[in-house]
Enzyme design. Structure first.
Site, PDB file in Angstrom:
ATOM      1  N   CYS A  22      86.031 -36.460 -35.342  1.00  0.00           N
ATOM      2  CA  CYS A  22      84.659 -37.966 -35.188  1.00  0.00           C
ATOM      3  C   CYS A  22      83.586 -37.229 -33.652  1.00  0.00           C
ATOM      4  O   CYS A  22      84.360 -35.900 -32.745  1.00  0.00           O
ATOM      5  CB  CYS A  22      84.446 -38.954 -35.696  1.00  0.00           C
ATOM      6  SG  CYS A  22      85.298 -40.034 -34.725  1.00  0.00           S
ATOM      7  N   CYS A  25      85.389 -38.415 -30.778  1.00  0.00           N
ATOM      8  CA  CYS A  25      86.672 -37.766 -30.148  1.00  0.00           C
ATOM      9  C   CYS A  25      86.162 -36.476 -29.287  1.00  0.00           C
ATOM     10  O   CYS A  25      86.812 -36.479 -28.075  1.00  0.00           O
ATOM     11  CB  CYS A  25      87.547 -36.830 -31.310  1.00  0.00           C
ATOM     12  SG  CYS A  25      88.598 -37.837 -32.584  1.00  0.00           S
ATOM     13  N   CYS A  90     108.962   1.099 -10.830  1.00  0.00           N
ATOM     14  CA  CYS A  90     109.757  -0.100  -9.524  1.00  0.00           C
ATOM     15  C   CYS A  90     110.194  -1.109 -10.297  1.00  0.00           C
ATOM     16  O   CYS A  90     108.852  -1.784 -10.819  1.00  0.00           O
ATOM     17  CB  CYS A  90     110.235   0.643  -8.880  1.00  0.00           C
ATOM     18  SG  CYS A  90     108.527  -0.007  -7.951  1.00  0.00           S
ATOM     19  N   CYS A  93     105.953  -2.444  -9.271  1.00  0.00           N
ATOM     20  CA  CYS A  93     105.299  -1.885 -10.180  1.00  0.00           C
ATOM     21  C   CYS A  93     105.073  -3.210 -11.251  1.00  0.00           C
ATOM     22  O   CYS A  93     103.623  -4.092 -12.117  1.00  0.00           O
ATOM     23  CB  CYS A  93     105.346  -0.572 -11.546  1.00  0.00           C
ATOM     24  SG  CYS A  93     105.551   0.673 -10.093  1.00  0.00           S
ATOM     25  N   ASP A 504     126.781 -31.765 -34.826  1.00  0.00           N
ATOM     26  CA  ASP A 504     126.233 -32.605 -36.350  1.00  0.00           C
ATOM     27  C   ASP A 504     127.700 -31.902 -37.402  1.00  0.00           C
ATOM     28  O   ASP A 504     128.623 -31.130 -37.380  1.00  0.00           O
ATOM     29  CB  ASP A 504     125.220 -31.725 -36.286  1.00  0.00           C
ATOM     30  CG  ASP A 504     124.977 -32.376 -38.192  1.00  0.00           C
ATOM     31  OD1 ASP A 504     124.998 -33.654 -37.813  1.00  0.00           O
ATOM     32  OD2 ASP A 504     124.379 -32.014 -38.899  1.00  0.00           O
ATOM     33  N   ASP A 708     121.860 -28.281 -38.036  1.00  0.00           N
ATOM     34  CA  ASP A 708     121.138 -27.654 -39.428  1.00  0.00           C
ATOM     35  C   ASP A 708     120.662 -27.617 -40.277  1.00  0.00           C
ATOM     36  O   ASP A 708     119.614 -27.218 -41.147  1.00  0.00           O
ATOM     37  CB  ASP A 708     122.957 -26.764 -40.389  1.00  0.00           C
ATOM     38  CG  ASP A 708     123.089 -28.010 -41.413  1.00  0.00           C
ATOM     39  OD1 ASP A 708     123.289 -29.029 -40.776  1.00  0.00           O
ATOM     40  OD2 ASP A 708     123.053 -27.674 -42.501  1.00  0.00           O
ATOM     41  N   ASP A 712     118.106 -32.891 -37.652  1.00  0.00           N
ATOM     42  CA  ASP A 712     119.139 -32.672 -36.553  1.00  0.00           C
ATOM     43  C   ASP A 712     118.100 -31.723 -35.279  1.00  0.00           C
ATOM     44  O   ASP A 712     117.934 -31.283 -34.190  1.00  0.00           O
ATOM     45  CB  ASP A 712     119.924 -31.041 -36.707  1.00  0.00           C
ATOM     46  CG  ASP A 712     121.272 -31.572 -37.993  1.00  0.00           C
ATOM     47  OD1 ASP A 712     120.831 -32.832 -37.813  1.00  0.00           O
ATOM     48  OD2 ASP A 712     121.815 -30.999 -38.745  1.00  0.00           O
TER      49      ASP A 712
END
Length: 815
Positions: A22, A25, A90, A93, A504, A708, A712
């Site tokens: 709005c 904000c 090199c 660069c 876990d 997994d 986690d």
């Protein structure tokens, strides 16, 4: 505005802001930006989601403004762009290109990798654009091209062309340098009588040296000119200055020497020097090509065509033309072209490229299939769900490319030194020239020039620039071969410091789904295990509870003689009641048995106590009111978990387990996996996992978290290094630093071992690159090195660094 304010040189920046809902904000953010020191004016437009700020660059930086926006709860979206950079010779660069990109308005970060010849740029779309980035690199004198899906193939072709160009230049230079080299040998007494005198003729040497200097050496001149024009210096400046000094001095002696009292020429030094440097560049190009072999192998796994159903008939199309929703036909012996799910047919699929398991996996309707895996037996049709850049193989390739193009923190020292290296060497060379001419051997310009040249050509910023990225390239590529996807060089480096691994439990140490582990019949039912299992499976078939499904799945493995349940009642929190073949079956908790007045024999009490101490979920089964069996269900430990934990401990790692289970179950699983009970964190809520990891880190531990699941993800992000099981959720994979495609905990061991091997290799490279220059430059300055010897050493320093990095390809898991 006062006169003093008008005199300020203000800059203007614009960027996109997301999250504003709005006018309040935008007004709040505008006030916040306007109040920053150094900000002259700020305007925030809610409709366009744009912020425009006039500011004094000396007092405030764009990054600070972005941080201010985020403090207000909004965001400034960033985009990433990979550029292929051509023409770098090199580390100086690479440093110049990186600095040039970082100073552009709107660029949040840039990392230039000399070994991969790529730049990874993070920028704010409202402030910078791909065209601006490419143009900036071009203005610095280098080539820039946006990397797209076809880049890998073009990159391989480009590397091959570069090798052939270097080979041609070397052969050209070698042919013209050979007579000069032979003449140089003829200067030594034992060989003098074997070589014709014309080889020592100055005009003869001028004729052969000039094509080498001006044709074979043209690239060094061009590169040096571009560098100097941009107020910088690189290896080409050193080579051009060193060889030109010897060549120009010899040319002056050839045509005007007698009048100046000069007689000795050094054409062979400049020509042979350039030839040796070109030989080093050629070998370096070939070696650098080998560092990207992992990507070539991965890209080669992709199927080239797919057989899809279009308008009722099978049509072969390029794999790039497969669309989401297409029905794809795969016959025996063919590669599966994209990711999807089987809709018709069944087969066995070789997924070794993804999982490392050599045994084919049975597939039926509803099972997922992955692109680049191999269909072994039957014909099936599957629906394409992920195509193009969304396939598993494309994501793996993208992971590896991003990792190979990233920078490890250990490279920072080399980057800082590279920025000052060439100017420092030129300064030392000039001091060497003056020192020898006025003090070391007063009036001997020849000796002063030779030592000046030796200092210039012994110095090699290339070795410094290649020391880290080549090892990172080979290390991340090697990891990909073993299903270890490392998202960046910084993660590969950090992994070697991990001394504590937090695992876990569910889906990481265990399979993540319950299975029936025990069935203990009552004394009067001994020997009737299969019959009891049939009845239990039939009774539980109507339940959706995971424990019930474990019983049903196990029951399907024995011959079925029992009929279906004719009645079924689920008793919440207690179990189920069913009638199968006229037998009334109760299956559930001890409380259910007690409520139904069923007395348990003493042997049952002993069995229940033992199974519960092992952390298993116990169910009791009664037939027609009489106790019949004890059933136990548990989330079983993966076969490889125990071995993985043992390997971790042998590596000196402290292993912890994190779970939401109760203490009894958690400790039982820990004992079975080989984890010390005092290292078990049980009854941890999902939202508290990250806090537990933070506590371990606060205790001075370098933590690697392995998980997994979605819950986690915060802990993976909190850890020093997050390891995600590749079969886990997309959220976990996104939050992790290293993805273990094979879902095997031993891959954690391999990751840390690979990190240790790579960091050890990088340290070797950096040591030799530093020590080579630290020792070589003073020796040359003191007059103990002939320019040709110095050039030979310089030419092969980079080759030795890249060759040492290639040794990582010999890495094998230590099991």
């Amino acid at each position: 505005m006062t006169e003093a304010q008008k005199e300020l040189e203000l800059s203007r920046i614009g960027f996109t802001v997301t999250g504003m809902s709005c006018a309040a904000c935008s007004a709040r953010l505008e006030r916040g930006l306007s109040g920053m020191p150094g900000v002259s004016a700020a305007r925030v437009n809610l409709a366009t989601e744009k912020a425009t700020v006039d500011y004094d660059p000396a007092l405030v930086k764009p990054e600070q403004m972005v941080e201010k926006v985020r403090q207000f709860g909004f965001d400034v979206p960033q985009e990433k762009l990979d550029l292929a950079i051509g023409g770098m010779s090199c580390a100086a660069c690479a440093a110049r290109v990186e600095k040039g990109l970082k100073t552009l308005p709107g660029v949040a970060d840039a990392a230039v990798n000399l070994a991969t010849e790529k730049a990874a740029v993070t920028y704010y779309p409202g402030q910078a654009s791909p065209a601006v980035l490419v143009d900036a690199v071009t203005k610095l004198g280098y080539e820039a091209r946006i990397i797209d899906d076809q880049h890998t193939g073009r990159e391989n072709d480009q590397r091959e062309r570069e090798f052939k160009r270097q080979l041609f230049l070397f052969v050209f230079a070698a042919l013209f340098s050979f007579p000069l080299f032979v003449g140089m040998l003829g200067m030594f007494a034992p060989f003098e009588r074997f070589f014709p005198h014309v080889l020592h003729n100055a005009l003869f040497q001028f004729f052969f040296a000039t094509p080498v200097q001006l044709v074979a050496g043209y690239h060094f001149y061009r590169d040096a000119f571009i560098a100097l024009k941009n107020r910088s210096a690189n290896m080409s400046v050193l080579v051009a200055m060193g060889t030109s000094t010897a060549y120009i001095y010899s040319t002056v002696v050839t045509f005007w020497g007698p009048g100046l009292g000069l007689h000795h020429v050094y054409f062979e030094s400049s020509a042979v020097l350039l030839t040796l440097i070109l030989l080093g560049k050629m070998l370096e190009a070939r070696a650098k090509g080998k560092t990207s072999e992992a990507l070539k192998k991965l890209a080669g796994l992709q199927a080239k065509t797919a057989r899809v159903l279009r308008d009722g008939s099978e049509v072969d199309v390029p794999v790039a033309e497969v669309l989401v929703g297409d029905l794809v036909v795969v016959r025996p012996g063919e590669k599966i072209p994209v990711d999807g799910v089987i809709r018709e047919g069944r087969s066995a699929v070789d997924e070794s490229m993804l999982t490392g398991e050599s045994l084919p996996v049975d597939k039926k309707e509803g099972d997922p299939v992955t692109g680049a895996t191999l269909n072994k037996l039957g014909t099936f049709r599957f629906e394409a769900l992920r195509v193009g850049r969304d396939t598993a193989l494309a994501q793996i390739i993208r992971f590896v490319e991003e990792a190979q193009g990233s920078k490890a923190p250990i490279q920072r020292l080399a980057d800082v030194i590279s920025g000052y290296f060439v100017p420092a060497v030129i300064g030392i060379a000039v001091l060497t020239l003056l020192g020898w001419y006025f003090f070391g051997d007063p009036g001997n310009m020849t000796r002063a020039i030779l030592n000046f040249t030796a200092v210039l050509v012994i110095a090699c910023p290339c070795a410094l620039g290649l020391a880290t990225p080549t090892s990172i390239m080979v290390g991340t590529g090697k990891g990909a071969e073993y299903g270890i996807l490392i998202k960046g060089g910084e993660h590969l480096e950090r992994a070697h410091r991990v001394n504590t691994v937090v695992l876990d439990k569910t889906g990481t140490i265990t399979h993540g789904e319950p299975v029936l582990t025990d069935l203990i019949p009552a004394p009067d039912m001994a020997g009737r295990d299969d019959y009891l299992l049939q009845l239990a499976g039939a009774a539980e078939r109507g339940s959706e509870h995971p424990v019930a499904q474990a019983v049903v799945k196990k029951a399907e493995t024995v011959p079925q003689n029992a009929g279906a349940a004719t009645s079924f009642t689920a008793i919440p929190g207690r179990g189920v009641e069913a009638v199968v073949d006229g037998t009334r079956i109760l299956l559930g908790t001890r409380r259910l048995m007690r409520e139904r007045g069923i007395e348990l024999p003493g042997v049952f009490e002993t069995g229940i106590e033992r199974l519960e101490s092992e952390g298993k979920t116990v169910m009791l089964m009664a037939l027609d009111g009489l106790p019949a069996a004890i059933l136990a269900v548990a989330d079983s430990i993966k076969d490889t978990s125990v071995e993985a934990v043992d390997l971790m401990r042998k590596m000196g790692l402290e292993v912890w387990m994190l779970t939401g289970d109760n203490q009894l179950t958690a400790r039982a699983i820990a004992r079975a996996a080989g984890i010390d009970e005092e290292h078990v964190l049980a009854q941890v809520l999902p939202e508290d996992k990250a806090r537990k990891v933070a506590e371990l880190r606060a205790g001075g531990k370098v933590v690697g978290m392995v998980g997994d699941g979605i819950n986690d993800a915060p802990a993976l992000a909190e850890a020093d290094v997050g390891f995600a099981i590749g079969s886990g959720t997309d959220v976990a994979v996104e939050a992790a630093d290293i993805v273990l495609v094979r879902g095997d905990l031993r891959s954690v061991v391999d990751s840390i071992a690979l990190s240790r091997a790579t960091i050890r290799n990088i340290r070797q490279n950096l040591f030799w690159a530093f020590i080579y220059n630290v020792i070589g430059i003073p020796i040359a300055a003191l007059g103990f090195l002939n320019p040709v010897v110095a050039g030979t050493a310089m030419a092969f320093s980079s080759v030795s660094v890249v060759s040492n990095a290639l040794r990582i390809k010999r890495f094998r898991p230590g099991r």
